[in-house]
Design a protein around this motif. Structure first.
Motif, PDB file in Angstrom:
ATOM      1  N   SER A   1      14.374   1.721   7.166  1.00 23.50           N
ATOM      2  CA  SER A   1      14.448   0.479   6.415  1.00 23.50           C
ATOM      3  C   SER A   1      15.425  -0.486   7.099  1.00 23.50           C
TER       4      SER A   1
ATOM      5  N   VAL B   1      14.373  -3.626  -1.178  1.00 22.93           N
ATOM      6  CA  VAL B   1      14.216  -2.189  -1.103  1.00 22.93           C
ATOM      7  C   VAL B   1      14.650  -1.573  -2.431  1.00 22.93           C
TER       8      VAL B   1
ATOM      9  N   ARG C   1      11.774   2.494  -0.421  1.00 24.20           N
ATOM     10  CA  ARG C   1      10.704   1.646   0.083  1.00 24.20           C
ATOM     11  C   ARG C   1      10.773   0.294  -0.589  1.00 24.20           C
TER      12      ARG C   1
ATOM     13  N   THR D   1       2.058  -0.835   4.025  1.00 26.16           N
ATOM     14  CA  THR D   1       3.100   0.096   3.623  1.00 26.16           C
ATOM     15  C   THR D   1       3.609   0.810   4.856  1.00 26.16           C
TER      16      THR D   1
ATOM     17  N   SER E   1       8.844   6.898   5.554  1.00 28.02           N
ATOM     18  CA  SER E   1      10.165   6.268   5.446  1.00 28.02           C
ATOM     19  C   SER E   1      11.290   7.285   5.682  1.00 28.02           C
ATOM     20  N   GLN E   2      11.034   8.547   5.393  1.00 23.63           N
ATOM     21  CA  GLN E   2      11.990   9.604   5.729  1.00 23.63           C
ATOM     22  C   GLN E   2      11.216  10.734   6.400  1.00 23.63           C
TER      23      GLN E   2
END
Ligand code: GDP
Ligand code: ZN
Length: 311
Positions: free
Chosen positions: A167, A209, A215, A237, A241-242
């Protein structure tokens, strides 16, 4: 016809065709019965079309060339791993985790580094040579100063791309920049005029966020494909993200490091003595430890070993 969104609860699916018209579709009952899920990115056969009402029915789903899970998108043919050089600062371990997760899909990868205007030439050329030694050819860009965006646009053209990265690196900003090529706001609003009635062409909200899942708020419910000006789509999207690396096993990890992969393929048929060699100093191993990410490989291998022991 390509499925570009599944945005609503009451409707099964929405899709859009290349010529710019969109249809709101339901999925044929028989497909549901045989548990054929329709994903965003699927190529589908649509029948029973009512052009006046813009309705249709998905009759069949073509075989997928690829499928990723986070976000769930079919037929992804390109992954863009995006990091920033500063704010947040590029971290080789975090970058390696994203690259491993990307490599594990088997989908071609482009690595791009954003916010170049925040660092000096020395830092740039240092990262450039390091990343080349890892086996990647990084592209450098700055969404703010519009540097490198033409190159990125041509790399994304005619492909379906999912953007990965932590992010704050500029993923949403980049998507907006690539989609809203014209500078003036009025022009930008009309950029995709031929495609009608599509709420999901609204701008990504930049920098927003949610703390719950890290997200953007707009991404919590559904992924959709946004058409790019020059052809092709980008998923709105950001993926992984992790990076959990949960599907990576200790045997498969090595093949996701280009440094190891090239040694093994160049030396075919010469191979490590042991078939299940993990390349950590076993006798007869042909992978040497003289590369920058070797310690990171060790570290990830340990992490995976521990996870596998507790599974
Ligand atoms: P995301 O979380 O990866 O989607 O990142 P965002 O697109 O939300 O951007 C995070 C922050 O970085 C925002 O404040 C952007 O304005 C900023 N940003 C994006 N691109 C650049 C760039 O090229 N240079 C600089 N200095 N800031 C940028
Ligand atoms: Zn070996």
């Amino acid at each position: 016809v390509i499925v570009t969104a599944r945005p609503s609860r009451s409707r099964e699916i929405e899709d859009s065709s290349k010529n710019g018209s969109e249809l709101l579709c339901v999925v044929r009952a028989v497909l549901k019965k045989i548990k054929r899920r329709v994903l965003v990115g699927d190529k589908v056969v649509v029948g029973s079309i009512d052009w006046a009402d813009r309705r249709g029915m998905i009759e069949n789903v073509f075989q997928r060339s690829s499928e990723i899970l986070d976000p769930p998108v079919a037929n992804v043919d390109h992954l863009l791993v995006l990091f920033s050089l500063e704010q947040p600062r590029l971290d080789s371990f975090v970058l390696t985790r994203f690259l491993i997760e990307a490599e594990s899909t088997g989908i071609p990868i482009t690595l791009a580094l954003n916010k170049v205007e925040l660092v000096d030439q020395e830092v740039l050329s240092d990262w450039n040579s390091r990343l080349r030694s890892w086996g990647y050819e990084p592209l450098f860009c700055s969404v703010d100063s519009k540097m490198g965006l033409d190159t990125l646009a041509s790399v994304l053209r005619d492909q379906t791309t999912v953007i990965l990265g932590p992010s704050g690196v500029g993923k949403s900003s980049l998507i907006n920049a690539l989609r809203n090529k014209p500078d003036s706001h009025d022009e930008a609003d009309n950029w995709f005029d031929p495609i009608m009635g599509c709420k999901w062409f609204e701008d990504q909200r930049v920098g927003e966020v949610s703390t719950r899942n890290g997200r953007g708020k707009h991404t919590t419910c559904n992924v959709s494909l946004l058409p790019l000006g020059g052809g092709g789509y980008v998923a709105d999207t950001p993926g992984f993200s992790q990076p959990s690396l949960l599907k990576v096993t200790k045997q498969s990890l090595a093949q996701y490091f280009p440094e190891i992969r090239t040694v093994l393929s160049v030396n075919e048929p010469a191979k490590c003595t042991f078939k299940d060699c993990l390349h950590v100093g076993e006798p007869g191993c042909i992978v040497e430890g003289d590369w920058e990410r070797y310690p990171l490989y060790f570290q990830l291998l340990d992490e995976i070993k521990i996870r596998e022991e507790f599974q």
